[in-house]
Design an enzyme around this catalytic site. Structure first.
Site, PDB file in Angstrom:
ATOM      1  N   PHE A  97       0.845  -1.190   0.000  1.00 56.03           N
ATOM      2  CA  PHE A  97       0.000   0.000   0.000  1.00 56.03           C
ATOM      3  C   PHE A  97       0.889   1.252   0.000  1.00 56.03           C
ATOM      4  CE2 PHE A  97      -2.657   3.127   2.370  1.00 56.03           C
ATOM      5  CZ  PHE A  97      -3.599   3.305   1.366  1.00 56.03           C
ATOM      6  N   ASP A 168       6.638  -3.415   8.543  1.00 57.89           N
ATOM      7  CA  ASP A 168       5.288  -2.943   8.249  1.00 57.89           C
ATOM      8  C   ASP A 168       4.381  -4.164   8.391  1.00 57.89           C
ATOM      9  OD1 ASP A 168       2.857  -2.075   7.374  1.00 57.89           O
ATOM     10  OD2 ASP A 168       3.645  -0.915   5.681  1.00 57.89           O
ATOM     11  N   HIS A 171      -0.607  -5.963   7.822  1.00 54.44           N
ATOM     12  CA  HIS A 171      -1.407  -7.127   7.417  1.00 54.44           C
ATOM     13  C   HIS A 171      -1.205  -8.310   8.356  1.00 54.44           C
ATOM     14  CE1 HIS A 171      -1.110  -5.810   2.860  1.00 54.44           C
ATOM     15  NE2 HIS A 171      -1.629  -4.877   3.641  1.00 54.44           N
ATOM     16  N   GLN A 194      -7.163  -0.097  10.540  1.00 59.93           N
ATOM     17  CA  GLN A 194      -8.148   0.445   9.595  1.00 59.93           C
ATOM     18  C   GLN A 194      -9.202  -0.637   9.307  1.00 59.93           C
ATOM     19  OE1 GLN A 194      -7.791  -0.778   6.242  1.00 59.93           O
ATOM     20  NE2 GLN A 194      -9.487   0.409   5.397  1.00 59.93           N
ATOM     21  N   LYS A 197      -8.698  -4.281   8.162  1.00 57.70           N
ATOM     22  CA  LYS A 197      -7.618  -5.073   8.752  1.00 57.70           C
ATOM     23  C   LYS A 197      -8.137  -6.174   9.680  1.00 57.70           C
ATOM     24  CE  LYS A 197      -4.396  -2.729   6.674  1.00 57.70           C
ATOM     25  NZ  LYS A 197      -5.187  -1.698   5.997  1.00 57.70           N
ATOM     26  N   ARG A 226       5.845  15.643  24.502  1.00 60.14           N
ATOM     27  CA  ARG A 226       5.931  15.715  25.972  1.00 60.14           C
ATOM     28  C   ARG A 226       6.874  14.628  26.482  1.00 60.14           C
ATOM     29  NH1 ARG A 226       0.156  16.707  25.263  1.00 60.14           N
ATOM     30  NH2 ARG A 226      -0.231  18.880  25.838  1.00 60.14           N
ATOM     31  N   TYR A 233       2.475  21.834  29.435  1.00 58.16           N
ATOM     32  CA  TYR A 233       2.801  22.703  28.309  1.00 58.16           C
ATOM     33  C   TYR A 233       4.312  22.801  28.107  1.00 58.16           C
ATOM     34  CZ  TYR A 233      -2.127  23.925  28.249  1.00 58.16           C
ATOM     35  OH  TYR A 233      -3.491  23.857  28.168  1.00 58.16           O
ATOM     36  N   ARG A 243      -2.470  10.561  19.472  1.00 58.45           N
ATOM     37  CA  ARG A 243      -2.981   9.562  20.414  1.00 58.45           C
ATOM     38  C   ARG A 243      -4.281   8.951  19.904  1.00 58.45           C
ATOM     39  NH1 ARG A 243      -2.033  14.282  23.699  1.00 58.45           N
ATOM     40  NH2 ARG A 243      -4.290  14.583  23.657  1.00 58.45           N
TER      41      ARG A 243
HETATM   42  C1  LIG Z   1       0.949  -2.527   4.019  1.00 62.88           C
HETATM   43  C2  LIG Z   1       0.270  -1.360   4.636  1.00 62.88           C
HETATM   44  N1  LIG Z   1       0.988  -0.459   5.318  1.00 62.88           N
HETATM   45  C3  LIG Z   1       0.433   0.616   5.902  1.00 62.88           C
HETATM   46  C4  LIG Z   1      -0.922   0.843   5.819  1.00 62.88           C
HETATM   47  C5  LIG Z   1      -1.480   2.104   6.394  1.00 62.88           C
HETATM   48  O1  LIG Z   1      -2.397   1.903   7.394  1.00 62.88           O
HETATM   49  P1  LIG Z   1      -3.558   3.007   7.695  1.00 62.88           P
HETATM   50  O2  LIG Z   1      -4.560   2.878   6.607  1.00 62.88           O
HETATM   51  O3  LIG Z   1      -4.059   2.592   9.026  1.00 62.88           O
HETATM   52  O4  LIG Z   1      -2.886   4.336   7.721  1.00 62.88           O
HETATM   53  C6  LIG Z   1      -1.726  -0.071   5.145  1.00 62.88           C
HETATM   54  C7  LIG Z   1      -3.180   0.151   5.069  1.00 62.88           C
HETATM   55  O5  LIG Z   1      -3.902  -0.227   4.201  1.00 62.88           O
HETATM   56  C8  LIG Z   1      -1.125  -1.184   4.515  1.00 62.88           C
HETATM   57  O6  LIG Z   1      -1.849  -2.078   3.824  1.00 62.88           O
END
Ligand SMILES: Cc1ncc(COP(=O)(O)O)c(C=O)c1O
Length: 423
Positions: A97, A168, A171, A194, A197, A226, A233, A243
C-alpha cells in the site's frame, strides 16, 4: 464438465455470501457504553487504550506498544523515533500500500524501491541488498498479505550495514515467524487497525518494540513531544497529537479477544485453499516458507499465469465474481508508478533530494508483473468461513479453468467492443 460459466448464463457455484466483516457483538457494546458513560473519552483520561497497548504488545512478543491514530502515522513516527534524518534513504518494496513509502516521504526521507520475490510476494533480500547505498539508514519489510518477510535476511543486512528495520505489519496481526510473533522481529514494527484489517476499530495503528529507548521516543512523539515528569505545556520534540481515543481502545480490547481464534481459522483455511489451488495449472498461491509458522492471511494472494491457466486475469476475475467468489486484481501498478512518485509531488518534503530522484527509472519487474498481469486477491473475511467455503472457492477456480477456452473466446470477443465503446 460442470454447468456453463455463470458469466455466460450458467448456474453460479455459490450464491450464499461469505462471512461479513467486522465481526462484533455484545463485548464491543458493553465496552463502548462503559467508555461513553465514564466520560473519559481521551487516551490520557481512560484505561482502554493503555490496557490495549499492553495486551497487544504482549501478544506480539513486545514489552512496549504505542497506539496511534492510524498505520501510516505509526510508520512515520517509527522512522523519526529511530533517529533518521532528512534525506536518509529507506529501502521499501514497490508492491505494498502507498503508506509504506508515503510515510517515508512525510518523514522527509527518501524511499528507495527494491523488488519483491515472485514466489512469496515479500521484499526480495537480494534486491534489498542491491538497493543499499552509503545513504541508506533503514529498511521497511512488509509482511505482505500477513506472511512474515524473510526477517533473518533483513536483520543480517541490518547488522552488516547498521540499518534500522521497521516491520510494516499492517497485514500481519497474530502472524508468527519461527517461534516469534510478527511485530517483535525488527527494531520497531507498525500495525494498522483500519476497517479492512484483521484487527480493527475503524481507524487506528500501533508501534511495537522491545527497545525502551525507542519506545520512550515514540511515546513522546505521539504526545506532542511531551516527556515523563515534564509540565503539560512543555514540549521537547517537534511532533503533534497522534494519540488513539478511548472509543477505539474499547473496540480494540473486545476485538483482541477474538484475534487468536480468528487467526487460527484463517491460517487453517488459507493453508487448505493454497493446497487445492496449487494443483491447477497456472495458479501459484503465495509460497509459504517453513519460517512462516502462522500466516495472518489479511489477503489470500495468488499469481495467475494466464497462458498456463488458459484465460487472462481480468476475465478470470470476472468469471469468479459471477460464480459468487469476491476477488480483485489488487494494486493496478507498482508504487514508483504512482502519480505522486512519477511527478515528485512531494509538497514541502524532500526539497533537497528531489532533484536527484527519478522514480520513472525504478526497475521492479516482479512487482509490475503482479500488478499488471498476475496478482489476484481474496480478502480476509472469506477465510473466516468453514472448509466447505474453501471448497466453493476451489470449485469456482476449477470450473473457470475447465472453461478456459470459452472464457478466452468471450474475453477476445469483448475486447473490440470495449474499444469501440471507448471510441
Ligand atoms: C501494508 C500497509 N501499510 C500501511 C498501511 C497504512 O495503514 P492506515 O490505513 O491505518 O494508515 C496499510 C493500510 O492499508 C497497509 O496495507
Amino acid at each position: 464438465m460442470a454447468t456453463r460459466l455463470a458469466l455466460l448464463g450458467g448456474r453460479p457455484v455459490r450464491t450464499r455470501p461469505f462471512p461479513a466483516w467486522p465481526v462484533f457483538g455484545r463485548a464491543e457494546e458493553v465496552r463502548l457504553l462503559r467508555t461513553l458513560r465514564s466520560g473519559r473519552w481521551g487516551r490520557l483520561d481512560g484505561e482502554e487504550v493503555r490496557r490495549f497497548e499492553e495486551r497487544f504488545a504482549a501478544m506480539h512478543g513486545c514489552r512496549h506498544g504505542i497506539a496511534v491514530v492510524n498505520g501510516t502515522v505509526s510508520l512515520r513516527l517509527a522512522l523519526i523515533a529511530a533517529g533518521l534524518r532528512a534525506g536518509d534513504e529507506v529501502v521499501v518494496p514497490p508492491y505494498t500500500f502507498f503508506s509504506t513509502a508515503s510515510a517515508v516521504v512525510e518523514a522527509n526521507m527518501v524511499p528507495v524501491f527494491a523488488d519483491v520475490d515472485l514466489d512469496t510476494f515479500n521484499l526480495d533480500p537480494a534486491a534489498a541488498k542491491a538497493a543499499i547505498t552509503p545513504r541508506t539508514r533503514a529498511i521497511i519489510p512488509v509482511h505482505f498479505a500477513g506472511q512474515p518477510a524473510d526477517m533473518d535476511a533483513m536483520m543480517r543486512l541490518a547488522r552488516k550495514h547498521r540499518l534500522v528495520v521497521i516491520e510494516d505489519a499492517a497485514h500481519a496481526h497474530g502472524a508468527r515467524y519461527g517461534d516469534r510473533p510478527a511485530g517483535s522481529l525488527g527494531h520497531l514494527a507498525s500495525f494498522s487497525f483500519q476497517s479492512s484489517k484483521n484487527l480493527t476499530c475503524g481507524e487506528g495503528g500501533i508501534i511495537t518494540t522491545n527497545d525502551a529507548r525507542l519506545a520512550g521516543r515514540c511515546q513522546s512523539l505521539h504526545n506532542c513531544g511531551r516527556v515523563p515528569g515534564g509540565l503539560w505545556y512543555e514540549h521537547h520534540l517537534i511532533s503533534g497529537n497522534y494519540r488513539l481515543g478511548e472509543f477505539q481502545g474499547a473496540v480494540l480490547n473486545a476485538q483482541l479477544d477474538r484475534l487468536d481464534a480468528q487467526t487460527h481459522t484463517r491460517d487453517r483455511n488459507g493453508r487448505y485453499l493454497a493446497s487445492r489451488l496449487a494443483a491447477l495449472p497456472g495458479l501459484h498461491p503465495q509460497q509459504r516458507p517453513a519460517a512462516c509458522t502462522r500466516h495472518g492471511y489479511h489477503l489470500f494472494m495468488l499469481r495467475l499465469d494466464g497462458e498456463a491457466f488458459g484465460a487472462p486475469r481480468s476475465a478470470v476475475i470476472e468469471a469468479l465474481r459471477a460464480e459468487g467468489i469476491p476477488c480483485s486484481a489488487g494494486y493496478g501498478f507498482s508504487l514508483p508508478q504512482q502519480p505522486m512518485f512519477r511527478r515528485k509531488a512531494f509538497g514541502p518534503y524532500l526539497s533537497g533530494a528531489a532533484a536527484r530522484l527519478d522514480y520513472g527509472r525504478a526497475n521492479v519487474p516482479t512487482s509490475d508483473l503482479l500488478c499488471r498481469e498476475q496478482g489476484i486477491w481474496l480478502e480476509q473475511p472469506l477465510l473466516l468461513g468453514r472448509r466447505a467455503d474453501m471448497d466453493d472457492i476451489a470449485r469456482a477456480f476449477e470450473k473457470v479453468h475447465g472453461h478456459g477456452a470459452a472464457l478466452s473466446a468471450w474475453a477476445r470477443a469483448r475486447r473490440p467492443r470495449r474499444r469501440k465503446e471507448a471510441g
